[in-house]
Each structure stands twice: as structure tokens, then as C-alpha cells.
Design a protein around this motif. Structure first.
Motif, PDB file in Angstrom:
ATOM      1  N   ASP A 195       1.163  -1.259   0.052  1.00  0.00           N
ATOM      2  CA  ASP A 195       0.132  -0.397  -0.257  1.00  0.00           C
ATOM      3  C   ASP A 195       0.717   1.299  -0.258  1.00  0.00           C
ATOM      4  OD1 ASP A 195      -1.831   1.574   0.108  1.00  0.00           O
ATOM      5  OD2 ASP A 195      -2.449   1.745   2.016  1.00  0.00           O
ATOM      6  N   HIS A 366       7.523   1.245   6.153  1.00  0.00           N
ATOM      7  CA  HIS A 366       7.606  -0.425   6.752  1.00  0.00           C
ATOM      8  C   HIS A 366       9.194  -0.618   6.397  1.00  0.00           C
ATOM      9  CE1 HIS A 366       3.140  -0.890   6.977  1.00  0.00           C
ATOM     10  NE2 HIS A 366       2.956   0.064   6.420  1.00  0.00           N
ATOM     11  N   TYR A 391       5.656  -7.629   4.057  1.00  0.00           N
ATOM     12  CA  TYR A 391       4.894  -6.509   4.319  1.00  0.00           C
ATOM     13  C   TYR A 391       3.927  -8.379   4.186  1.00  0.00           C
ATOM     14  CZ  TYR A 391       1.879  -3.204   2.949  1.00  0.00           C
ATOM     15  OH  TYR A 391       0.873  -2.222   3.669  1.00  0.00           O
ATOM     16  N   ASN A 429       4.947  -6.632   8.666  1.00  0.00           N
ATOM     17  CA  ASN A 429       3.465  -6.128   9.268  1.00  0.00           C
ATOM     18  C   ASN A 429       2.611  -6.928   8.394  1.00  0.00           C
ATOM     19  OD1 ASN A 429       2.243  -3.385   9.461  1.00  0.00           O
ATOM     20  ND2 ASN A 429       1.941  -4.352   7.654  1.00  0.00           N
ATOM     21  N   GLU A 430       1.297  -7.035   9.472  1.00  0.00           N
ATOM     22  CA  GLU A 430       0.565  -7.367   9.204  1.00  0.00           C
ATOM     23  C   GLU A 430       1.048  -8.803   7.753  1.00  0.00           C
ATOM     24  OE1 GLU A 430      -2.320  -4.850   7.688  1.00  0.00           O
ATOM     25  OE2 GLU A 430      -2.919  -3.772   8.974  1.00  0.00           O
ATOM     26  N   ASN A 488      -1.890  -3.838  14.387  1.00  0.00           N
ATOM     27  CA  ASN A 488      -2.830  -3.020  13.565  1.00  0.00           C
ATOM     28  C   ASN A 488      -4.395  -2.398  13.896  1.00  0.00           C
ATOM     29  OD1 ASN A 488      -0.006  -2.254  12.962  1.00  0.00           O
ATOM     30  ND2 ASN A 488      -0.278  -3.024  10.730  1.00  0.00           N
ATOM     31  N   TYR A 490      -7.365  -0.271  14.104  1.00  0.00           N
ATOM     32  CA  TYR A 490      -8.548   0.419  12.761  1.00  0.00           C
ATOM     33  C   TYR A 490      -9.958   0.116  12.487  1.00  0.00           C
ATOM     34  CZ  TYR A 490      -4.301   1.717   9.753  1.00  0.00           C
ATOM     35  OH  TYR A 490      -2.991   1.130   9.180  1.00  0.00           O
ATOM     36  N   TYR A 494     -11.655   0.309   9.104  1.00  0.00           N
ATOM     37  CA  TYR A 494     -12.226  -1.297   8.282  1.00  0.00           C
ATOM     38  C   TYR A 494     -13.139  -1.847   9.280  1.00  0.00           C
ATOM     39  CZ  TYR A 494      -8.029   0.506   5.312  1.00  0.00           C
ATOM     40  OH  TYR A 494      -7.581   0.859   4.103  1.00  0.00           O
ATOM     41  N   GLU A 518      -0.848   0.763  14.672  1.00  0.00           N
ATOM     42  CA  GLU A 518      -1.747   1.899  13.320  1.00  0.00           C
ATOM     43  C   GLU A 518      -2.865   0.904  14.161  1.00  0.00           C
ATOM     44  OE1 GLU A 518      -1.700   0.439   9.488  1.00  0.00           O
ATOM     45  OE2 GLU A 518       0.481  -0.470   9.949  1.00  0.00           O
ATOM     46  N   TRP A 564      -2.031   5.558  12.223  1.00  0.00           N
ATOM     47  CA  TRP A 564      -1.401   5.519  10.661  1.00  0.00           C
ATOM     48  C   TRP A 564      -1.917   7.297  10.244  1.00  0.00           C
ATOM     49  CZ3 TRP A 564       2.273   3.144   8.875  1.00  0.00           C
ATOM     50  CH2 TRP A 564       2.184   2.917   7.234  1.00  0.00           C
ATOM     51  N   PHE A 569       0.449   9.849   1.974  1.00  0.00           N
ATOM     52  CA  PHE A 569       1.522   9.185   0.554  1.00  0.00           C
ATOM     53  C   PHE A 569       0.900   8.981  -0.363  1.00  0.00           C
ATOM     54  CE2 PHE A 569       0.520   5.023   2.154  1.00  0.00           C
ATOM     55  CZ  PHE A 569      -0.535   4.747   3.414  1.00  0.00           C
ATOM     56  N   ARG A 574      -5.037   3.044  -4.172  1.00  0.00           N
ATOM     57  CA  ARG A 574      -6.518   4.342  -3.738  1.00  0.00           C
ATOM     58  C   ARG A 574      -6.603   5.564  -4.810  1.00  0.00           C
ATOM     59  NH1 ARG A 574      -7.183   2.091   1.402  1.00  0.00           N
ATOM     60  NH2 ARG A 574      -5.266   1.700   2.129  1.00  0.00           N
ATOM     61  N   ASN A 584      -3.220   7.578  -0.926  1.00  0.00           N
ATOM     62  CA  ASN A 584      -3.375   7.729   0.915  1.00  0.00           C
ATOM     63  C   ASN A 584      -3.858   8.135   1.467  1.00  0.00           C
ATOM     64  OD1 ASN A 584      -4.071   6.263   3.682  1.00  0.00           O
ATOM     65  ND2 ASN A 584      -3.118   3.685   2.502  1.00  0.00           N
ATOM     66  N   LYS A 586      -4.695   9.460   5.431  1.00  0.00           N
ATOM     67  CA  LYS A 586      -4.825   8.860   7.013  1.00  0.00           C
ATOM     68  C   LYS A 586      -3.808   9.590   7.059  1.00  0.00           C
ATOM     69  CE  LYS A 586      -6.767   4.258   6.335  1.00  0.00           C
ATOM     70  NZ  LYS A 586      -6.230   3.693   5.354  1.00  0.00           N
TER      71      LYS A 586
END
Ligand code: GCB
Length: 611
Positions: A195, A366, A391, A429-430, A488, A490, A494, A518, A564, A569, A574, A584, A586
Motif C-alpha cells: 500500500d 515499512h 509486508y 507487518n500484517e 494494527n 482500525y 475497516y 496502527e 497511521w 502518501f 487508492r 492514501n 490517512k
């Protein structure tokens, strides 16, 4: 034929040579304190989407002497010498810098670009060793000097260096060519899908580095032992071409400390005590000491802070005291100029914003950011989470991919292991839970610990949303292997609306500090509506108000948060044509560098917390 014994011998020989090659190319630590010559500036380039300069018309890699290869000279030797490549001042790119931001034709380009630079250079001492150092090249770099291949490197965010053999260097008009390729592949790190925008190019500094021929200081780690209240410093110094019994001294003039060590097979373990009066580095007092490492032929001065970062059950301790991480996640991007960040000036802007937000911590997401970021974090007193770009859906079943991750981990740690600011190495990450993934990730955590026992290790995990009664539990099996359980969150972006925060409760099955790596919601900067309208600054403000209210009733192992994200960015994922257009959004700061309303919600929360 090969007997078992012969096989072993062959293997031993191969290992010897490969480790030798590796050590020649091991990262030179604290490169800015060395004798260097900058190769930054304008480089000529050729865009080569078909990789014609690298492969012949049968798509076989060109022979090193192939005159049509783009690493070979572009100057015709006579009137009939047909040259179908030429480096020309019509086509120039700034180094450091991504190519995407430098010419509109590059905006969405992912592929190969050849960079060429001419330079003159004479070593200050003919016997010295010379290296070519890159702060980072995204993603793959093939490096040639005067038609000789110096090496290949993969990994878009970590430094690397190649030794320049004497026969490759001329005193004038050296022909340096770098093929940069930022195509994405399923078996690379990161993989096909992220992302963030995949900025290509020679994105960080390039320089020549001279080291003495004998007893050169390759790298060192000098840090407090990870034990509360200790005054004991430990670590190591590695030398190149050291004779047996080579002497190394480590000196901290301000503390009147001077210790001598003896290298054995090119390296020495360091261990000594600081006077009890020394000042511990902390966000409130980011004290750095000049540390001088000396051998008979070499000397490197660094600025190092001394602090401990440890975990005691559910508590995260900085210098033995509980610390709450008032963080923010940051991408290495300057939104106002739609480009990668690389300089001290960029670092001052990004970290300056983090300070304004009231942070004592930044999550550098990241991937490893420019060294200017961690250096500045050291002097500003910002704690750092530093991560490799493992990632989402990396190929966790592949040993080759694991090796690539280890290389990036090693390069990240080798560069920043003396930065007091860095408290956590994150290995990803995730990443979706599976046996293969947990094996992969736990191997990386173990590798990080082995490389650097003085810091903590972690990874940003996901939440198990299946839980009943609004209890959301982090029970990812990787939690077993990390020092800090990070996830993370959200909630309300989400899934659900921000109201969901009012009844949500959080827990982890691990008796460890819990960190929210995040949370966030999008808002198009300057778009105003009522709080119930998605994409508006008011919605994002409301989202953060609900988050903050929830944070105030987190369990007692809650140790901080890095929302986040600091600034909007670019992201090709997106594509809402009204509110995103490839961004994005955010960010707490918008594409033009303006603070959104949510910025002040987080700031008020941070300002209300006293550490
Ligand atoms: C995440 C990812 C981050 C994304 C973010 C988002 O969980 O870690 O890289 O950009 O969510 O905005 O969805």
C-alpha cells in the motif's frame, strides 16, 4: 568422482570463498565519519524498459565485453562504429532521488533505468582500499565501473558497498554505470503488493569511501548491556586485514574512559564500565557522547547515546522506568513534493512534525528510512521502531525469500545498531497467520536478537476479530516470539463506525506490553462536512476522538500507539476519483503539508500524558 571427504573439502572451500566475498562487501559502519568523496549530483540516464542494455536479442545476459551492453563505452571508436546507446546531458536525474518525481514521464514507471556518472579520483594513499557505497537503490542494482562488474544488490532501503579493485579505477574519467530495476516480483521483499508507491532509482547518497589497507575499522556495536541500571557497555569491533593481536582502543573523552582491546581473527569483543555519573540517553535528555574507535591505522568517531530498553512482564522500561510510547507512523515520503525523502532537511521536516504532535516515538514504516532519520531521532530524543519490508503476502514457504529478508535485516541492523533512538527491530507487518509464516517470522526475530541482543524485537500483527462480547484478542502465535505485542487496529474504519470504540475491549493472551502499531482513517485535506460524512476532516477528527476515549481504558499492559499516519502518501491502491486519486489520505497532515483537524486530537491526547 567426489568422495564424501572430497565433498566436504569442496564445501569448505566454497564456504571460505563465499564468506570472504561477503566480508569484503559487509557494510562499512558510520560511513559519514570516514574519508569519503560524494558522487551525488546529476547522473545521465537511459530508460530501458526492455532491458536491451543487459540482454541480447535472444534475451541472454550480455557478455561483460559486449560493446552493446550499456555498461560499456558509448563513444564510437570510428565513423562506422554503430552505437545504439548513449548517455547524454539531455537526460539527467538527480542522485539521490527517485526517478518518478523528476520527470512526468516517470510518474508510473517501474522498470530498468541505467544511470551513468563520470568522475576523477586519486586515492589519498595508494595502498588504501576503496569502496563504492550506496545509501539505497530501489530495488536491484547492477554496478559497473569502467566495464568491470563490481556487484549486484537487491533490497530497496538498505545500504551496500562494493570494493573497487585497483585495476578497475582510473585517475580521470571513470565510467560508472548502475542499472537500477524496480520491477516487483512475487519472491522479493517487499512482494508484488503493497500500500505505497514503488519509487524507483538511486534514492540515497552515493559515495566513494577510503579505508586503510590494514586494520581498517569495518563496523562496531557499542551499547549498554540490556540490564536495568547497568553501567556496563558491551559490543564488538570488526577489522579488515588485521594482524594477530591488533590493538583497538575505545575512548569516550567526555567521560575520561579509554579502554584497549585485542583483536582475535579480525574482531574484538568490547566490554567496559562507564562512570556512574554518566547521563543516560532519553527523550527528555538525548545526551550523545563522542566515542572514538582507534586502531594503529584507522580512527572513527561517532556520537552514541547510552540507554537500556527492556521488558519486565507487561512493562516496557526505558532506563528502568516505565515508558509510554507516544508515537506516529511515518513513510519516507515528502508529500508536498510527491517524492521519497532522503536528506537531513527532509528528516528535519518529518521528525519536526512528529515533535509538534507531541511524540516521543516514531514508527519508521515499512522499511528502513534514510540514515539521516535515525541520526536525527538520536539528537531530537525520539524513540524509533525500525522495520524491514516483510509486508503482507511474502512467500513464506521459500528459503530463498527468507535469505533475502535476512540480508535486509542484517543491513538495517548493521547500519543503525549504535543509534540509541532505535529501540525495536520489527521483522514485518500484517503477515497472515500460517505455520510457514510463523516459522519464517520467528526465524527473523531470532536472527534480529542474535545480531543485536541490546534491543527489543517485534512485528505488527493483526487482530482476531472473531472474539465474542466485543473482546478483541491478539492471540497470533507469533506473539510468543516478540518482546512487544504490536497490532494494527482500525476499529471504525475497516469495519463499523467509530462508535464501535465505545464498547470494544482489547486483550492479548501474552503477558507482554501491548502496542497499537496502527490505527487511522482517511480525510481529504480541506474537505469539510459533518462528522458523519466519510472522507471529511470532521469524520477523521471524530474517529480520533473515539479512539482516544478508548485508549484511556486500555488494559494495564497498554504501552503506546503509533497511529497511521503522519502525512498522506501516494498509493496505487487508492482509486476513489473524488477523495483519493492515488493517495492514501490517512495522514494527520495533508498532501500540501497542512495539519488536519485530527492532528490536534492526537496532540491534545499526547500533551495530556506525562511520562
Ligand atoms: C495497514 C498497513 C498500511 C496501510 C494501512 C491502510 O494496516 O499496515 O501499510 O497503508 O493499513 O491505510 O490501510
Amino acid at each position: 568422482f567426489l568422495t564424501t571427504k572430497n565433498w566436504r573439502l569442496l564445501l569448505a572451500i566454497l564456504l571460505f570463498f563465499s564468506s570472504n566475498v561477503f566480508s569484503q562487501n559487509e557494510i562499512i559502519g558510520n560511513v559519514n565519519a570516514r574519508k569519503t568523496f560524494s558522487l551525488n549530483g546529476k547522473w545521465q540516464y537511459i530508460v530501458d524498459p526492455y532491458e536491451t542494455g543487459f540482454y541480447d536479442y535472444r534475451f541472454k545476459e550480455r557478455n561483460i565485453n559486449d560493446r552493446e551492453a550499456y555498461w560499456s563505452t558509448d563513444i564510437p571508436t570510428n565513423k562506422l562504429d554503430r552505437k545504439e546507446h548513449q548517455y547524454n546531458d539531455k537526460y539527467l536525474l538527480n542522485v539521490p532521488g527517485d526517478w518518478n518525481s523528476q520527470d512526468p514521464k516517470f510518474l508510473y514507471y517501474e522498470g530498468s533505468v541505467w544511470y551513468k556518472k563520470s568522475f576523477d579520483y586519486t586515492k589519498s594513499n595508494a595502498g588504501n582500499k576503496l569502496y563504492l557505497y550506496f545509501g539505497a537503490v530501489n530495488y536491484k542494482a547492477d554496478v559497473y565501473l569502467n566495464g568491470i562488474k563490481l556487484g549486484t544488490h537487491k533490497g530497496g532501503f538498505t545500504p551496500f558497498n562494493f570494493e573497487i579493485p585497483d585495476n578497475a579505477l582510473k585517475s580521470t574519467n571513470n565510467y560508472l554505470v548502475v542499472k537500477v530495476d524496480d520491477k516487483r516480483y512475487a519472491d522479493e521483499i517487499p512482494t508484488l503488493n503493497t500500500d505505497w508507491w514503488n519509487y524507483g532509482g538511486i534514492t540515497r547518497d552515493v559515495k566513494l569511501v577510503e579505508l586503510p589497507s590494514a586494520a581498517a575499522i569495518r563496523n562496531y556495536a557499542i551499547q549498554l548491556k540490556p540490564v536495568v541500571n547497568t553501567t556496563e557497555v558491551e559490543g564488538w569491533v570488526k577489522l579488515d586485514n588485521a594482524k594477530a593481536g591488533e590493538k583497538i582502543s575505545v575512548e569516550i573523552p567526555e567521560l575520561k574512559v579509554k579502554k584497549e582491546f585485542t583483536a582475535d581473527a579480525g574482531s574484538a569483543k568490547i566490554n567496559f564500565k562507564l562512570p556512574t555519573t554518566f547521563q543516560r540517553w532519553s527523550p527528555e535528555n538525548p545526551k550523545l557522547y563522542n566515542v572514538v574507535v582507534t586502531t594503529a591505522a584507522d580512527k572513527v568517531t561517532d556520537k552514541i547515546g547510552f540507554r537500556t530498553i527492556t521488558v519486565d512482564g507487561k512493562k516496557l522500561l526505558l532506563n528502568g522506568k516505565t515508558v509510554f510510547l507516544k508515537g506516529i507512523s511515518i513513510h519516507a515520503e515528502v508529500p508536498q513534493e510527491i517524492r521519497r525523502a532522503y536528506s537531513s532537511k527532509d528528516a528535519a521536516m518529518l521528525l519536526g512534525w512528529a515533535k509538534e504532535l507531541g511524540c516521543n516515538m516514531v514508527r519508521l514504516a515499512h522499511y528502513p528510512h534514510d540514515e539521516a532519520m535515525t541520526r536525527m531521532a538520536d539528537s531530537l530524543g525520539l524513540l524509533v521502531w525500525s522495520e524491514i519490508p516483510v509486508y503482507w503476502t511474502i512467500d513464506f514457504t521459500s528459503d530463498a525469500v527468507l535469505e533475502k529478508a535476512k540480508v535486509q535485516l542484517n543491513e538495517m541492523i548493521s547500519r543503525d545498531q549504535n543509534r540509541a533512538s532505535v529501540i525495536i527491530w520489527s521483522v514485518g507487518n500484517e503477515t497472515p497467520v500460517s505455520e510457514a509464516r510463523t516459522r519464517f517470522m520467528s526465524t527473523l526475530l531470532k536472527t534480529a536478537r542474535g545480531l543485536d541482543p541490546s534491543r527489543l524485537v517485534s512485528a505488527a500483527l493483526e487482530v482476531d476479530y472473531q472474539s465474542e462480547k466485543n473482546l478483541r484478542v491478539i492471540d497470533d502465535p507469533l506473539g510468543e516470539y516478540v518482546d512487544v505485542v504490536a497490532f494494527n487496529e482500525y476499529l471504525g474504519w475497516y469495519g463499523g463506525t467509530p462508535e464501535a470504540c465505545r464498547t470494544a475491549n482489547w486483550a492479548t493472551k501474552y503477558n507482554k506490553p501491548l502496542f497499537i502499531s496502527e490505527t487511522g482513517a482517511e480525510a481529504l485535506g480541506g474537505y469539510h462536512a459533518d462528522a458523519g460524512t466519510l472522507w471529511s476532516e470532521e469524520f477523521q477528527e471524530w474517529y480520533y476522538q473515539e479512539q482516544v476515549a478508548m485508549l484511556k481504558r486500555m488494559p494495564d499492559n497498554f504501552t503506546g500507539i503509533s497511529p497511521w499516519i503522519l502525512a498522506d502518501f501516494r498509493s496505487p491502491r487508492r482509486n476513489n476519483a473524488t477523495y483519493q486519486e492515488g493517495w492514501n489520505n490517512k495522514g494527520l497532515i495533508d498532501q500540501h503539508g497542512r495539519k488536519k483537524k485530527a492532528f490536534y486530537v492526537m496532540k491534545a491526547y499526547y500533551d495530556s500524558i506525562k511520562n
